[in-house]
Design an enzyme around this catalytic site. Structure first.
Site, PDB file in Angstrom:
ATOM      1  N   ARG A 110       0.868  -1.186   0.000  1.00  0.00           N
ATOM      2  CA  ARG A 110       0.000   0.000   0.000  1.00  0.00           C
ATOM      3  C   ARG A 110       0.895   1.222   0.000  1.00  0.00           C
ATOM      4  O   ARG A 110       1.897   1.255   0.722  1.00  0.00           O
ATOM      5  CB  ARG A 110      -0.859   0.035   1.269  1.00  0.00           C
ATOM      6  CG  ARG A 110      -1.890  -1.067   1.334  1.00  0.00           C
ATOM      7  CD  ARG A 110      -2.378  -1.246   2.761  1.00  0.00           C
ATOM      8  NE  ARG A 110      -1.279  -1.625   3.658  1.00  0.00           N
ATOM      9  CZ  ARG A 110      -1.370  -1.694   4.983  1.00  0.00           C
ATOM     10  NH1 ARG A 110      -2.501  -1.400   5.572  1.00  0.00           N
ATOM     11  NH2 ARG A 110      -0.343  -2.054   5.732  1.00  0.00           N
ATOM     12  N   GLU A 111       0.539   2.203  -0.800  1.00  0.00           N
ATOM     13  CA  GLU A 111       1.310   3.448  -0.756  1.00  0.00           C
ATOM     14  C   GLU A 111       1.191   4.031   0.648  1.00  0.00           C
ATOM     15  O   GLU A 111       0.147   3.931   1.280  1.00  0.00           O
ATOM     16  CB  GLU A 111       0.765   4.455  -1.770  1.00  0.00           C
ATOM     17  CG  GLU A 111       1.273   4.190  -3.158  1.00  0.00           C
ATOM     18  CD  GLU A 111       0.792   5.246  -4.144  1.00  0.00           C
ATOM     19  OE1 GLU A 111       0.681   6.417  -3.769  1.00  0.00           O
ATOM     20  OE2 GLU A 111       0.521   4.854  -5.286  1.00  0.00           O
ATOM     21  N   CYS A 116      -3.899   2.504  -8.374  1.00  0.00           N
ATOM     22  CA  CYS A 116      -4.060   1.048  -8.457  1.00  0.00           C
ATOM     23  C   CYS A 116      -5.511   0.642  -8.686  1.00  0.00           C
ATOM     24  O   CYS A 116      -5.840   0.079  -9.731  1.00  0.00           O
ATOM     25  CB  CYS A 116      -3.516   0.399  -7.195  1.00  0.00           C
ATOM     26  SG  CYS A 116      -1.781   0.777  -6.949  1.00  0.00           S
ATOM     27  N   LYS A 118      -7.568   1.809 -12.016  1.00  0.00           N
ATOM     28  CA  LYS A 118      -7.063   1.255 -13.275  1.00  0.00           C
ATOM     29  C   LYS A 118      -7.070  -0.286 -13.263  1.00  0.00           C
ATOM     30  O   LYS A 118      -7.357  -0.906 -14.277  1.00  0.00           O
ATOM     31  CB  LYS A 118      -5.679   1.829 -13.616  1.00  0.00           C
ATOM     32  CG  LYS A 118      -4.486   1.134 -13.075  1.00  0.00           C
ATOM     33  CD  LYS A 118      -3.206   1.779 -13.566  1.00  0.00           C
ATOM     34  CE  LYS A 118      -1.989   1.238 -12.865  1.00  0.00           C
ATOM     35  NZ  LYS A 118      -1.670  -0.151 -13.131  1.00  0.00           N
ATOM     36  N   LYS A 176      -5.263   9.273  -0.435  1.00  0.00           N
ATOM     37  CA  LYS A 176      -5.438   8.667   0.888  1.00  0.00           C
ATOM     38  C   LYS A 176      -4.350   9.228   1.793  1.00  0.00           C
ATOM     39  O   LYS A 176      -3.404   9.853   1.287  1.00  0.00           O
ATOM     40  CB  LYS A 176      -5.355   7.141   0.812  1.00  0.00           C
ATOM     41  CG  LYS A 176      -3.978   6.622   0.469  1.00  0.00           C
ATOM     42  CD  LYS A 176      -3.925   5.134   0.680  1.00  0.00           C
ATOM     43  CE  LYS A 176      -2.502   4.645   0.688  1.00  0.00           C
ATOM     44  NZ  LYS A 176      -2.389   3.240   0.966  1.00  0.00           N
TER      45      LYS A 176
END
Ligand code: UGA
Length: 438
Positions: free
Chosen positions: A153-154, A262, A265, A322
């Protein structure tokens, strides 16, 4: 082991830094020379917690370096990771041009047998194509092609790399699987789950995981609309559902929907792949439709509260897709800002990390250098990203600065009663609205 990494974006850079941290010699290649120079000085091209420290550690230990020459990264390597972008085409399908180019580069530069690992998110069937490209351009060396999707997760990419929920490795080559196990052995020794499959299964597991998480979010957002119509509270419904271990509470937060580079897309690409394979995965289109609708729902709430939007001033807290990242790609906050600006609103944004990226992406957006100056003379505050610091908003100070005490909390971040007690009108998503109590 000697590892080459092609691409130093949100996947390549955390992967390179983590592999160096667990003891491998890593050379990462990127076509952008300015980025390479920056990285070799230990400066990060984007914000990611713990990444600067890990890269600095690797540079000081001589275990990581960055190059603009692909041969430097690939010659002599045991393993090369392909971590290039797979941006969406206008059809929704992923463009695999960069993956093909990376495979060709591996074939051209390899000087021995090589394990080529695809870490970019790709549709099932890509591994076979990569194998074809490698054998077409290089008949001298043996290549083992592996799919090793990332579940990072970023914002917590380094933590996730060092503490993976699973290490998934797909290949038809025993040598490929064995080399990958050796590569990840330090993490396996610390308890990481190592799973092996065939290549198509690994590729599918990545798309399926992201699609399922997005499905949970859209389910919660659809539920929010029903809660609004019945007076229910979507947070409490999610809590009640989430305690059932078969369901789980994670990713059931209703709000402004999912964004980032993510989910939107990958869901579109998975739907396109299914359709091309002859299966109409309409559920995925519905997931995306509900997600788009959350922006409409938030816009309508703001419009209803402010009446005429022209000339109104809205402070938007949170611009990144986020918390924990400065990434604004496909950010729901920016999508909502665009709708408001289009309707004649002046939007003043503030984000702890993403002010600069948001300004670049949306020049018509004004940004404030600190949270409280964004609030000055605002008719409304919109919380658009759930950064933890926004939960500590000084409500008295906010009220003094604003023209009107109104908070639209699109992430259900604040404690409703506390906001109303402080004299604000409070409009959340999928929960009862509150009038000011003083
Ligand atoms: C996602 C996946 O979580 C990773 O496992 C995956 O590796 C990654 O995509 C990828 O494919 O590279 P990421 O995009 O960094 O990671 O972000 P998430 O934490 O999953 O959040 C995605 C979006 O969903 C955000 O906009 C977030 O605000 C939203 N979200 C999340 C909700 O609206 N509600 C929730 O309950 C949870």
């Amino acid at each position: 082991m000697k590892v080459g990494v092609i691409g130093t974006g949100h996947v390549g850079l955390p992967t390179a830094a983590t592999l160096a941290h667990i003891g491998h010699d890593v050379v990462a290649y990127d076509t952008l020379e300015s980025k390479i120079e920056q990285l070799n000085r230990g400066e990060m091209p984007f914000f990611e917690a713990q990444m600067a420290e890990l890269v600095r550690e690797g540079l000081d230990a001589g275990r990581i370096s960055f190059t603009g020459d692909p041969a430097t990264a690939i010659k002599g390597a045991d393993v090369v990771f392909i971590c290039v972008g797979t941006p969406p085409r206008s059809t929704g399908e992923a463009s695999l041009v960069a993956v093909e180019q990376a495979a060709e580069t591996c074939a051209r530069c390899a000087d021995g047998d090589l394990v080529v690992v695809d870490k970019s998110t790709v549709p099932a069937g890509t591994g076979e194509r990569v194998a074809e490209v490698l054998s077409h351009h290089n008949t001298e060396n043996n290549f083992a092609v592996v799919s090793n999707p990332e579940f990072l997760r970023e914002g917590t990419a380094i933590y996730d790399s060092l503490n993976p929920s699973r290490i998934l490795v797909g290949s038809s080559s025993d040598r490929g699987l064995e080399v990958m196990k050796r590569l990840y052995q330090p993490l396996i020794d610390r308890g990481a789950l190592f799973m092996t499959t065939d290549i198509a299964t690994a590729e599918l597991a990545k798309h399926a995981s992201n699609a399922f998480l997005a499905l949970k979010i859209s389910f919660a957002n659809a539920l929010a609309r029903i809660c609004e119509a019945t007076g229910g509270d979507v947070v409490e419904v999610a809590d009640a559902m989430g305690v059932d271990p078969r369901i789980g509470r994670a990713f059931l937060n209703a709000g402004l929907g999912y964004g980032g580079y993510c989910f939107p897309k990958d869901i579109a690409a998975f739907e396109r792949l299914s359709s091309r394979l002859g299966y109409d995965f309409g559920l995925l289109r519905e997931v995306a439709r509900i997600n788009d609708e959350t922006i409409d729902a938030a816009f309508t709430k703001i419009e209803r509260a402010l009446w005429n939007l022209e000339g109104k001033r809205v402070a938007m807290l949170g611009l990144s897709f986020k918390p924990g990242t400065d990434d604004t790609r496909f950010s729901p906050a920016l999508a909502l800002a665009a709708r408001l600006i289009g309707a004649g609103v002046t939007v003043i944004g503030y984000d702890p990390e993403a002010n600069a990226t948001a300004s670049r992406e949306m020049p018509e957006l004004e940004v404030a250098q600190d949270l409280y100056s964004a609030l000055e003379q605002a008719d409304c505050v919109v919380i658009a990203t759930d950064w933890p610091e926004f939960a500590d908003l000084d409500l008295q100070k906010a009220k003094e600065l604003m023209k009107r005490p109104l908070i639209v909390d699109t992430r259900n971040l604040l404690v409703p009663a506390a906001v109303a007690e402080a004299g604000f009108q409070y409009i959340p998503m999928g929960r009862p609205e509150l009038k000011p109590r003083q």
